[in-house]
Design a protein around this motif. Structure first.
Motif, short mmCIF file in Angstrom:
data_model
loop_
_atom_site.label_atom_id
_atom_site.label_comp_id
_atom_site.label_asym_id
_atom_site.label_seq_id
_atom_site.Cartn_x
_atom_site.Cartn_y
_atom_site.Cartn_z
N VAL A 49 3.79 -4.50 -5.36
CA VAL A 49 3.55 -3.34 -6.17
C VAL A 49 1.78 -2.61 -5.74
O VAL A 49 0.85 -3.78 -5.81
CB VAL A 49 3.56 -2.95 -7.71
N SER A 50 1.88 -1.92 -4.64
CA SER A 50 0.59 -2.27 -4.36
C SER A 50 -0.17 -0.37 -4.21
O SER A 50 0.68 0.01 -4.62
CB SER A 50 0.72 -1.80 -2.51
N SER A 51 -1.81 -0.41 -4.17
CA SER A 51 -1.85 0.73 -4.95
C SER A 51 -3.44 0.93 -4.39
O SER A 51 -3.90 0.02 -3.78
CB SER A 51 -1.97 1.25 -6.25
N LEU A 52 -3.82 2.27 -4.29
CA LEU A 52 -5.37 2.27 -3.59
C LEU A 52 -5.44 3.82 -4.27
O LEU A 52 -4.96 4.37 -4.53
CB LEU A 52 -5.40 3.38 -1.83
N ALA A 53 -6.81 3.78 -4.92
CA ALA A 53 -7.21 4.46 -5.99
C ALA A 53 -7.80 5.06 -4.98
O ALA A 53 -8.29 5.07 -3.90
CB ALA A 53 -8.76 3.89 -6.81
N THR A 54 -7.41 6.96 -5.73
CA THR A 54 -8.38 8.26 -5.14
C THR A 54 -10.03 7.96 -4.90
O THR A 54 -10.81 7.53 -6.14
CB THR A 54 -8.19 9.06 -5.46
N ALA A 58 -10.61 1.77 -3.75
CA ALA A 58 -9.93 -0.26 -4.81
C ALA A 58 -8.40 0.01 -4.60
O ALA A 58 -7.79 1.08 -4.88
CB ALA A 58 -10.79 0.37 -5.88
N PHE A 59 -8.25 -1.55 -4.07
CA PHE A 59 -6.56 -1.94 -3.79
C PHE A 59 -6.36 -2.85 -4.33
O PHE A 59 -7.19 -3.77 -4.98
CB PHE A 59 -7.04 -2.23 -1.99
N ALA A 60 -4.82 -2.38 -4.88
CA ALA A 60 -4.38 -3.60 -5.62
C ALA A 60 -3.33 -4.26 -4.76
O ALA A 60 -2.12 -3.15 -4.78
CB ALA A 60 -3.85 -3.37 -6.90
N CYS A 61 -2.98 -5.51 -5.03
CA CYS A 61 -0.96 -5.47 -4.20
C CYS A 61 -0.78 -6.71 -4.90
O CYS A 61 -1.93 -8.35 -5.18
CB CYS A 61 -1.72 -6.37 -3.27
N SER A 62 0.50 -6.87 -5.84
CA SER A 62 1.13 -7.76 -6.64
C SER A 62 2.30 -8.11 -6.58
O SER A 62 3.07 -6.96 -6.11
CB SER A 62 0.29 -8.39 -7.81
N THR A 63 2.79 -8.99 -6.74
CA THR A 63 4.28 -8.94 -7.08
C THR A 63 4.79 -8.56 -7.91
O THR A 63 4.00 -7.87 -9.04
CB THR A 63 4.67 -10.30 -6.83
N ASN A 64 5.78 -8.22 -8.27
CA ASN A 64 6.83 -7.44 -9.65
C ASN A 64 6.37 -8.34 -10.19
O ASN A 64 6.05 -7.78 -12.00
CB ASN A 64 8.31 -7.36 -8.77
N ASP A 130 -7.78 -2.75 -9.89
CA ASP A 130 -7.29 -3.28 -10.99
C ASP A 130 -5.81 -3.56 -10.83
O ASP A 130 -5.45 -3.11 -10.26
CB ASP A 130 -7.61 -2.88 -12.12
N THR A 131 -5.26 -4.19 -11.24
CA THR A 131 -3.39 -5.00 -10.92
C THR A 131 -2.65 -4.13 -12.53
O THR A 131 -1.61 -4.56 -11.62
CB THR A 131 -3.17 -5.69 -10.13
N SER A 132 -4.13 -3.52 -13.44
CA SER A 132 -3.28 -2.96 -14.29
C SER A 132 -1.86 -1.64 -14.41
O SER A 132 -0.74 -2.09 -15.09
CB SER A 132 -4.05 -2.88 -15.54
N ALA A 133 -1.37 -1.49 -13.53
CA ALA A 133 -1.00 -0.16 -13.09
C ALA A 133 0.74 -0.58 -12.55
O ALA A 133 0.88 -0.09 -12.04
CB ALA A 133 -1.66 0.71 -12.10
#
Length: 170
Positions: A49-54, A58-64, A130-133
């Motif tokens: 699960v990967s994300s980039l903040a608007t 800020a980026f986050a990437c972690s397994t399910n 943050d990987t909370s999302a």
């Protein structure tokens, strides 16, 4: 009232270009982030699960199951790069850049692409976020998978019946 508003189905915006779902099966622009689910390149049973903040990128990437991505240390991993690439295919580069607030400069001569967007964002030296999302994003992905298993129908879905009626149809 338009006819489509009386339907039990929602309009779907077609993708900017067709994309293959094997590598990035789920991508969305939501909650102030570009976020999605990316398949592992080495393990067929693992997804990230990967994300980039608007704005801040800020980026986050972690397994399910919330284990950190080994490649996302100090910079964008391949999962985040793949996510940006598929988002550009799904929504178009201009829309992704606008949502992420990426300053593409004068784009009258060139249309931004995924590589250009990644280069613009990495130039700002974003920090790991943050990987909370991850849990809500993965949950929405699983919900989308459940809808794919339903038989096609125009009948209302019982779980969507909590919406108040807007108008009685005679």
């Amino acid at each position: 009232m338009p006819v489509w508003e009386l339907s039990s189905t929602a309009r779907v915006v077609p993708p900017a270009r067709p994309r293959k779902l094997a590598k990035v099966p789920f991508v969305e622009l939501a909650d102030g982030r570009l976020q999605g689910v990316v398949s592992s390149g080495s393990d067929a049973g693992r997804v990230y699960v990967s994300s980039l903040a608007t704005g801040t990128y800020a980026f986050a990437c972690s397994t399910n199951n919330n284990r950190p991505c080994g490649g996302a240390r100090g910079g964008f991993c391949n999962h985040i790069r793949a996510l940006v690439g598929e988002a550009v295919l799904q929504y178009g580069a201009e829309r992704v850049a606008r949502y992420l607030k990426a300053d593409t400069g004068d784009t009258s001569d060139t249309v931004p692409d995924a590589h250009m967007l990644v280069a613009l964002m990495t130039a700002t030296r974003p920090e790991q976020g943050d990987t909370s999302a991850a849990a809500p994003v993965f949950s929405r992905f699983l919900r989308h998978l459940a809808y794919l298993e339903l038989e096609p129908t125009t009948a209302p879905l019982p779980e969507m019946q909590w919406f108040p009626p807007t108008r009685t149809v005679a």
